[in-house]
Design an enzyme around this catalytic site. Structure first.
Site, PDB file in Angstrom:
ATOM      1  N   LYS A 219     -57.321   3.137  10.655  1.00 37.19           N
ATOM      2  CA  LYS A 219     -58.450   2.805  11.774  1.00 37.19           C
ATOM      3  C   LYS A 219     -58.697   3.827  12.860  1.00 37.19           C
ATOM      4  O   LYS A 219     -57.741   4.599  12.931  1.00 37.19           O
ATOM      5  CB  LYS A 219     -58.280   1.254  12.102  1.00 37.19           C
ATOM      6  CG  LYS A 219     -58.822   0.403  11.268  1.00 37.19           C
ATOM      7  CD  LYS A 219     -59.049  -1.057  11.674  1.00 37.19           C
ATOM      8  CE  LYS A 219     -59.617  -1.892  10.539  1.00 37.19           C
ATOM      9  NZ  LYS A 219     -59.751  -3.290  10.960  1.00 37.19           N
ATOM     10  N   ARG A 253     -53.008  -6.189   6.689  1.00 39.29           N
ATOM     11  CA  ARG A 253     -53.894  -5.771   5.765  1.00 39.29           C
ATOM     12  C   ARG A 253     -53.880  -4.065   5.799  1.00 39.29           C
ATOM     13  O   ARG A 253     -54.161  -3.616   6.838  1.00 39.29           O
ATOM     14  CB  ARG A 253     -55.382  -6.212   6.221  1.00 39.29           C
ATOM     15  CG  ARG A 253     -56.438  -5.877   5.241  1.00 39.29           C
ATOM     16  CD  ARG A 253     -57.721  -6.561   5.729  1.00 39.29           C
ATOM     17  NE  ARG A 253     -58.818  -6.082   5.020  1.00 39.29           N
ATOM     18  CZ  ARG A 253     -59.352  -5.012   4.843  1.00 39.29           C
ATOM     19  NH1 ARG A 253     -59.087  -4.007   5.723  1.00 39.29           N
ATOM     20  NH2 ARG A 253     -60.367  -4.938   4.110  1.00 39.29           N
TER      21      ARG A 253
HETATM   22  C1  7PJ Z   1     -60.540  -5.754   8.569  1.00 34.49           C
HETATM   23  C2  7PJ Z   1     -61.125  -6.681   7.483  1.00 34.49           C
HETATM   24  C3  7PJ Z   1     -59.544  -6.437   9.326  1.00 34.49           C
HETATM   25  C4  7PJ Z   1     -59.976  -8.379   8.089  1.00 34.49           C
HETATM   26  C5  7PJ Z   1     -61.910  -4.703   7.419  1.00 34.49           C
HETATM   27  C6  7PJ Z   1     -61.023  -1.573   7.239  1.00 34.49           C
HETATM   28  C7  7PJ Z   1     -62.564  -2.001   7.820  1.00 34.49           C
HETATM   29  N1  7PJ Z   1     -60.585  -8.041   7.479  1.00 34.49           N
HETATM   30  N2  7PJ Z   1     -61.986  -6.065   6.702  1.00 34.49           N
HETATM   31  N3  7PJ Z   1     -59.213  -7.794   9.234  1.00 34.49           N
HETATM   32  N4  7PJ Z   1     -61.071  -4.713   8.430  1.00 34.49           N
HETATM   33  N5  7PJ Z   1     -59.393  -9.850   8.005  1.00 34.49           N
HETATM   34  O1  7PJ Z   1     -60.699  -1.547   6.110  1.00 34.49           O
HETATM   35  O2  7PJ Z   1     -60.623  -0.654   7.945  1.00 34.49           O
HETATM   36  O3  7PJ Z   1     -59.035  -5.690  10.341  1.00 34.49           O
HETATM   37  S1  7PJ Z   1     -62.911  -3.596   6.841  1.00 34.49           S
END
Ligand code: 7PJ
Length: 275
Positions: A219, A253
């Site tokens: 990020k 994640r």
């Molecule tokens: C997140 C997400 C996060 C959860 C994205 C990216 C942006 N879902 N979906 N947590 N970020 N739960 O993949 O950097 O931080 S999209």
């Protein structure tokens, strides 16, 4: 910690591999759009030791355009069907749209990951009807404008308060508390200082007594700190994942599954010898 409907327990940290099937995601946009390309990437993440794959068909990067329901369905449903038919690994659907939540679970998804914390009309009912676990993420504003001027009285307390309200709304709408996970939503309507405070004080989220999922992989907060473009953020991403796990995150994640799994192995060997 055990979440009914998840095939793995959360007594140890787990790794969620990101599989974007969008043409415009900020770090791997466009690379896995075709079904075959998505399956190849999924196969790799399975081999690298991912515990669950998170499939998303709508980019939520700052400024990203909204996607129609039909388009999002067309992107993700064939991938979910094929993954379900091909691998044992559980699949999570990253969407805010109730119709897609239902269709994705019908196609084999076993978890819902919603960056809007089931705030869309009908989303709580959809999640309740599917009966699968749900991750409720905090976002301030909406993706198009969320990075303009995010403001909090106290970023940690405000987000804990918001997530607590969403948990209560879910319970009132028939989603059992034991099926919920929470996520502070790094980068979603947050300045660098907000993101750093969230990571520093991540333990405070344990007040909600729900499993914590965290996504920091690649990020922009890592870009701001290191000065590196997205393809050079692996070391900082792994460090962030470990710091989050140290502070109680139960699922991280990530884009880079192999490196994160290695880090988790070290963490487990130190924290739970023999596990
Ligand atoms: C997140 C997400 C996060 C959860 C994205 C990216 C942006 N879902 N979906 N947590 N970020 N739960 O993949 O950097 O931080 S999209």
């Amino acid at each position: 910690m055990f979440v009914p409907g998840l095939s793995f327990d959360l007594s140890v940290p787990r790794v969620m591999g990101i599989l974007n099937v969008t043409p415009d995601s900020f770090s791997d946009g466009g690379r896995f759009v075709g079904l075959d390309a998505a399956l190849t990437q999924a196969e790799r993440m399975v081999a690298e030791g991912a515990d669950i794959l998170d499939i998303g068909g709508e980019s939520t990067r700052p400024g990203a355009a909204a996607v129609s329901l039909d388009e999002e369905m067309a992107r993700v449903l064939p991938v979910i069907e094929r993954l379900h038919a091909t691998f044992e690994i559980p699949v999570s659907i990253d969407t805010s749209k109730p119709e897609l939540m239902r269709a994705a679970v019908g196609a084999g998804a076993s978890m819902i990951n919603d960056v809007c914390a089931l705030a869309a009309p009908g989303a709580i009912a959809a999640a309740a009807d599917t009966g699968v676990p749900v991750c409720l993420m905090h976002m301030q504003g909406e993706p198009r404008t969320m990075q303009t001027a995010p403001q909090y009285a106290d970023v940690v307390a405000d987000i804990i308060g918001y997530l607590g309200e969403r948990v209560a709304a879910c319970e009132a709408g028939g989603v059992a508390r034991e099926r919920l996970l929470i996520d502070p939503g790094f980068g979603f309507g947050k300045t660098l200082e907000h993101n750093l405070a969230l990571l520093r004080r991540l333990r405070e989220f344990q007040r909600l007594a729900l499993p914590l999922l965290v996504g920091i992989s690649r990020k922009s907060m890592l870009g701001s700190l290191t000065g590196r473009p997205v393809e050079e953020r692996l070391p900082a991403s792994v460090a962030a994942a470990v710091m989050a796990i140290e502070r109680g995150a139960r699922i991280v994640r990530v884009h880079d599954v192999a490196a994160t799994v290695d880090a988790v192995k070290l963490w487990r060997a130190v924290e739970n010898p023999g596990s």
